[in-house]
Each structure stands twice: as structure tokens, then as C-alpha cells.
Enzyme design. Structure first.
Site, PDB file in Angstrom:
ATOM      1  N   SER A 187       0.667  -1.278  -0.019  1.00 53.44           N
ATOM      2  CA  SER A 187      -0.088  -0.134   0.057  1.00 53.44           C
ATOM      3  C   SER A 187       1.013   1.376   0.063  1.00 53.44           C
ATOM      4  O   SER A 187       0.311   2.268  -0.519  1.00 53.44           O
ATOM      5  CB  SER A 187      -0.960   0.067   1.015  1.00 53.44           C
ATOM      6  OG  SER A 187      -0.433  -0.254   2.310  1.00 53.44           O
ATOM      7  N   HIS A 215      -5.226  -3.494  -2.817  1.00 51.34           N
ATOM      8  CA  HIS A 215      -4.572  -2.594  -4.021  1.00 51.34           C
ATOM      9  C   HIS A 215      -4.477  -3.030  -5.469  1.00 51.34           C
ATOM     10  O   HIS A 215      -3.837  -2.465  -6.513  1.00 51.34           O
ATOM     11  CB  HIS A 215      -3.612  -1.813  -3.889  1.00 51.34           C
ATOM     12  CG  HIS A 215      -3.480  -0.811  -2.491  1.00 51.34           C
ATOM     13  ND1 HIS A 215      -3.966   0.361  -2.413  1.00 51.34           N
ATOM     14  CD2 HIS A 215      -3.357  -1.171  -0.986  1.00 51.34           C
ATOM     15  CE1 HIS A 215      -4.263   0.679  -1.220  1.00 51.34           C
ATOM     16  NE2 HIS A 215      -3.521  -0.114  -0.253  1.00 51.34           N
ATOM     17  N   LYS A 247     -11.763   0.760  -2.306  1.00 51.51           N
ATOM     18  CA  LYS A 247     -10.759   1.053  -3.169  1.00 51.51           C
ATOM     19  C   LYS A 247     -11.093   1.200  -4.817  1.00 51.51           C
ATOM     20  O   LYS A 247     -11.945   2.045  -5.137  1.00 51.51           O
ATOM     21  CB  LYS A 247      -9.354   0.406  -2.942  1.00 51.51           C
ATOM     22  CG  LYS A 247      -8.843   0.927  -1.450  1.00 51.51           C
ATOM     23  CD  LYS A 247      -7.828   0.481  -0.998  1.00 51.51           C
ATOM     24  CE  LYS A 247      -7.438   0.989   0.479  1.00 51.51           C
ATOM     25  NZ  LYS A 247      -6.890  -0.025   1.440  1.00 51.51           N
TER      26      LYS A 247
HETATM   27  C1  PLP Z   1      -6.937  -0.059   3.051  1.00 49.68           C
HETATM   28  C2  PLP Z   1      -6.364  -1.386   3.198  1.00 49.68           C
HETATM   29  C3  PLP Z   1      -6.989  -2.080   4.139  1.00 49.68           C
HETATM   30  C4  PLP Z   1      -8.084  -1.812   4.724  1.00 49.68           C
HETATM   31  O1  PLP Z   1      -9.195  -1.797   3.929  1.00 49.68           O
HETATM   32  P1  PLP Z   1     -10.471  -0.876   4.326  1.00 49.68           P
HETATM   33  O2  PLP Z   1     -11.687  -1.443   3.574  1.00 49.68           O
HETATM   34  O3  PLP Z   1     -10.014   0.432   3.758  1.00 49.68           O
HETATM   35  O4  PLP Z   1     -10.746  -0.991   5.947  1.00 49.68           O
HETATM   36  C5  PLP Z   1      -6.563  -3.341   4.197  1.00 49.68           C
HETATM   37  N1  PLP Z   1      -5.098  -3.821   3.678  1.00 49.68           N
HETATM   38  C6  PLP Z   1      -4.645  -3.089   2.733  1.00 49.68           C
HETATM   39  C7  PLP Z   1      -3.430  -3.643   2.265  1.00 49.68           C
HETATM   40  C8  PLP Z   1      -5.292  -1.948   2.628  1.00 49.68           C
HETATM   41  O5  PLP Z   1      -4.521  -1.055   1.671  1.00 49.68           O
END
Ligand code: PLP
Length: 401
Positions: A187, A215, A247
Site C-alpha cells: 500500500s 490495491h 478502493k
Molecule cells: C486499505 C487497506 C486495508 C483496509 O481496507 P479498508 O476497507 O479501507 O478498511 C487493508 N489492507 C490493505 C493492504 C489496505 O491497503
């Protein structure tokens, strides 16, 4: 105003915040007034937005807005209860089936968000007497999940499958329930995990391999199926995959995808999926439409790749230090926190919103500007960001090395 806090708590809280201020690490959210899109209004100022994870431009997609409004009229606003009580709607069931079909797996369990999914999966599957081995740069929710599980927790050098194997080798034979966990796309760095090598390690070590595709889903792989597809592995090469719907999907929520027996077990064991209100059913409904776009709109991924190439070519030519990323996350490595904050502020003054990422989110000395690209960015917007960066090279590039 007088405080009702006990004195010792009052001073601990004040000192904690003062330390953050001193180190330039105090965080506070900025409120936006507009839609979440590639241009956003913040405190009256319109900014080109290069920090969201809305990689496919779906968060403001008109077709999804219409689908959500229609769904709210049909199914209302809130789920009303946990899914195992009376909160599970036909829309949740349909979304789960369609996600499973997309990924070529037997079943999917929905979660409130990705943080809860990771917490639920790791605490549900591992505990005292078990072991979790994970990449040093995994997302905070995976670190927290491993710690909360009570399992033995070992971290290996970033993206290094042989280091992962060495960690397993250091475990006593008596530990039979072993878990290997990695982000698919990291991330804060944007690079892709060595998924094929990790699959081999997991097999040799009889470990359950869990991949967090937050991602990766939507962004890489055929029909956006993520890093397993990107590595041209079979759909079932990694037994458990976690995806977020906040995302590339542009909505909110998360899911775990895998074999039926594993998902059925998580439904019994993952407390953050059990003791919590179900996602609003209208969000499940709109996510079904988002999934169609994720699967079918290859043009969005093609445009995203073109945008990534435009940014990388321009920034590298100016001498900025980029990371070896082929994904939508394109950090500019700066080093010290103060410089990263200053660069972010200079870009903001020029109308570009790029967040500075600092410790403890990234290791000390590796503060960076986390540029994220979307298929919805115009090439003019990217050229604008590159022009602003070009103005700042004299001040910020001499600081490096
Ligand atoms: C953003 C993210 C999460 C958390 O997801 P949310 O739905 O925003 O709580 C978990 N793992 C990774 C790698 C992330 O980038």
C-alpha cells in the site's frame, strides 16, 4: 473550558499530542466539500486529487450513483442488525456469489471493511500455539490481526520469499497451524508481492497462504482479478484472498474469498464478521454494479496504465526517486519527514493534493509523497502535477542522497 479528565490522563493526552506536533507527525483529516473525484474542493479551494484509492474512477461514476439511489428506494438505508440475526439481505447473498464467480472461488464472506476482514480472518484462524509469518511491509490491519490473534508472529524482509521460508524453518515442528500473509500490492510502495514464490513456500511449509488484494483487485490481472491472475497462476493457487470494496470498487466494505470449507469456518470464527451490523444492503446492491465495471471496463485499466506511464516518465526525467511500482501507487521517496511535509505543502499551494506519508506508517527515514493515479485523471491533470514538481526540483532534489 475545564476538563473532567483525571489529572494524570489530562497530562498524558496533552504530552502525547505535543510529541506528535514536535515531530511533525500530528494527523488530522481535511474535509472535502465536493464529490470524491480527481478534482475536489477543500476549504473553498479546488485541488487536483492525487491521493485517493479510487483507481478506476468509480466513486463518482454516475451509473453507480443512480444504482445506489434506486437501491435505497428498494431496500432502505441500514441493514438493521448483524447478518446472522436478520441483517443479511438477498443483495448481500447475490454480491457474495458474483464476487466468487469473478474470482473463480467457491465462496465469499462479506465484512464491514478491510481492516475488520484482516482482523477477523487472522484472529479467527490462528491463536495461541499457531504461527503467522508475514511481510514486514504488510498493511497495519494484518499486523494488528496477527498480534490480536495471540499466535507466534514473525515478520520477514520485504518481498523476500526465501526470508519467509527461513522464518518458517525457525519454528518448532510442533507448530502445525501455520499462516503466510502478504499484501498483493503493497500500500505504501506500490510493488507487487512475489506471489508465485510465496505459493511454493506455503506449499512446502503446509502453511495457509492469505493474500490481501486491497490495491490489486480491479487494478491488475485479467478482469482486474489481482496479483494471482497477474502472475498467471490458477484461481485457486492462493487459498484465501481478502479484497476491499472501498478502493478500486469505489464503494465501501470488504470480503474474504476462498474454498467453501474455509469460508464456512470463517462465518463461525471471525468475530468481526459476527458481532457487527451487516453492510447496508443498498451498498451491496451498488457494489454488484461496481463489480460489472471492474470486470468489463478493461478501458479503465488501460487508461490507468497510460496515466501511470505518463507520470513515471515525467517524474523520472526530472530526477525524482520513484519506487519500482507498476501499479497505481507511485510514491516519490523523499526521506526525512519535514521535507516530505514541505513538498506536500508546496504542491498544495499549487493546487495539487498529494499526501505525505511518514512514520509510523512507513519506516523512519523513508517519508514519501504517495502519488496515486486513477483512470479518471486526464493527461492535462498529470502534466499539471509534473509541471508543479518541475518547479520544486531545485529545492527538493538537492536534499536527496
Ligand atoms: C486499505 C487497506 C486495508 C483496509 O481496507 P479498508 O476497507 O479501507 O478498511 C487493508 N489492507 C490493505 C493492504 C489496505 O491497503
Amino acid at each position: 473550558m475545564t476538563s473532567s479528565l483525571p489529572d494524570n490522563w489530562q497530562s498524558w493526552l496533552v504530552n502525547t499530542l505535543a510529541a506528535r506536533d514536535r515531530d511533525g507527525l500530528r494527523r488530522a483529516p481535511a474535509s472535502i466539500d465536493s464529490m470524491q473525484a480527481t478534482r475536489v474542493q477543500r476549504d473553498g479551494q479546488w485541488l487536483a486529487n492525487f491521493c485517493s484509492n479510487d483507481y478506476l474512477g468509480l466513486a463518482a461514476e454516475p451509473a453507480l450513483q443512480d444504482a445506489l439511489i434506486d437501491a435505497v428506494r428498494r431496500v432502505g438505508v441500514g441493514a438493521g442488525s448483524a447478518s446472522l440475526v436478520c441483517g443479511h439481505h438477498r443483495e448481500h447473498a447475490a454480491l457474495s456469489e458474483e464476487l466468487a464467480d469473478w474470482l473463480g472461488v467457491e465462496a465469499v464472506l462479506l465484512f464491514g471493511n478491510g481492516y475488520l476482514a484482516n482482523l477477523g480472518v487472522l484472529t479467527g484462524l490462528a491463536g495461541r500455539g499457531d504461527a503467522i509469518v508475514q511481510d514486514r511491509l504488510n498493511h497495519a490491519s494484518l499486523i494488528d490481526g496477527a498480534m490480536a490473534s495471540g499466535a507466534k508472529h514473525l515478520r520477514y524482509a520485504h518481498a523476500d520469499a526465501s526470508a519467509a521460508e527461513q522464518r518458517f524453518a525457525s519454528l518448532p515442528e510442533s507448530i502445525s497451524k501455520r499462516v503466510l500473509v502478504s499484501d498483493g500490492v503493497f500500500s505504501m510502495d506500490g510493488d507487487i508481492a512475489p506471489v508465485a514464490d510465496l505459493v511454493v513456500v506455503a506449499k512446502r511449509q503446509q502453511a495457509l497462504f492469505i493474500l490481501d488484494e486491497a490495491h490489486a483487485f480491479g487494478v491488475i490481472g485479467s478482469e482486474g482479478r489481482g496479483s494471482v491472475s497477474h502472475a498467471t497462476l490458477a484461481n485457486d493457487a492462493v487459498p484465501l484472498r481478502i479484497g476491499t470494496l472501498g478502493k478500486a470498487f469505489g464503494v465501501y466494505g470488504a470480503f474474504a474469498a476462498g474454498p467453501r470449507v474455509l469460508i464456512d469456518a470463517l462465518q463461525q470464527l471471525a468475530r468481526p464478521a459476527i458481532y457487527t451490523t451487516a453492510l447496508p444492503p443498498a451498498l451491496a446492491a451498488v457494489t454488484r454494479v461496481a463489480l460489472k465495471h471492474v470486470r468489463n471496463d478493461q478501458w479503465r485499466r488501460d487508461q490507468l496504465q497510460a496515466n501511470i506511464a505518463q507520470f513515471r516518465t515525467g517524474a523520472l526525467a526530472q530526477g525524482w526517486r520513484l519506487m519500482s511500482s507498476e501499479t497505481a501507487i507511485q510514491p516519490i521517496l523523499i526521506g526525512d519527514t519535514a521535507s516530505a511535509n514541505a513538498l506536500s505543502a508546496e504542491l498544495l499551494a499549487r493546487g495539487f493534493w498529494v499526501s505525505s506519508i511518514r512514520p509510523p506508517t512507513v519506516p523512519v527515514g523513508s517519508a514519501r509523497l504517495r502519488v496515486t493515479l486513477s483512470s479518471a485523471h486526464s493527461s492535462e491533470a498529470i502534466a499539471g502535477l509534473l509541471n508543479a514538481l518541475a518547479e520544486l526540483t531545485p529545492r527538493f532534489l538537492s536534499n536527496q542522497n
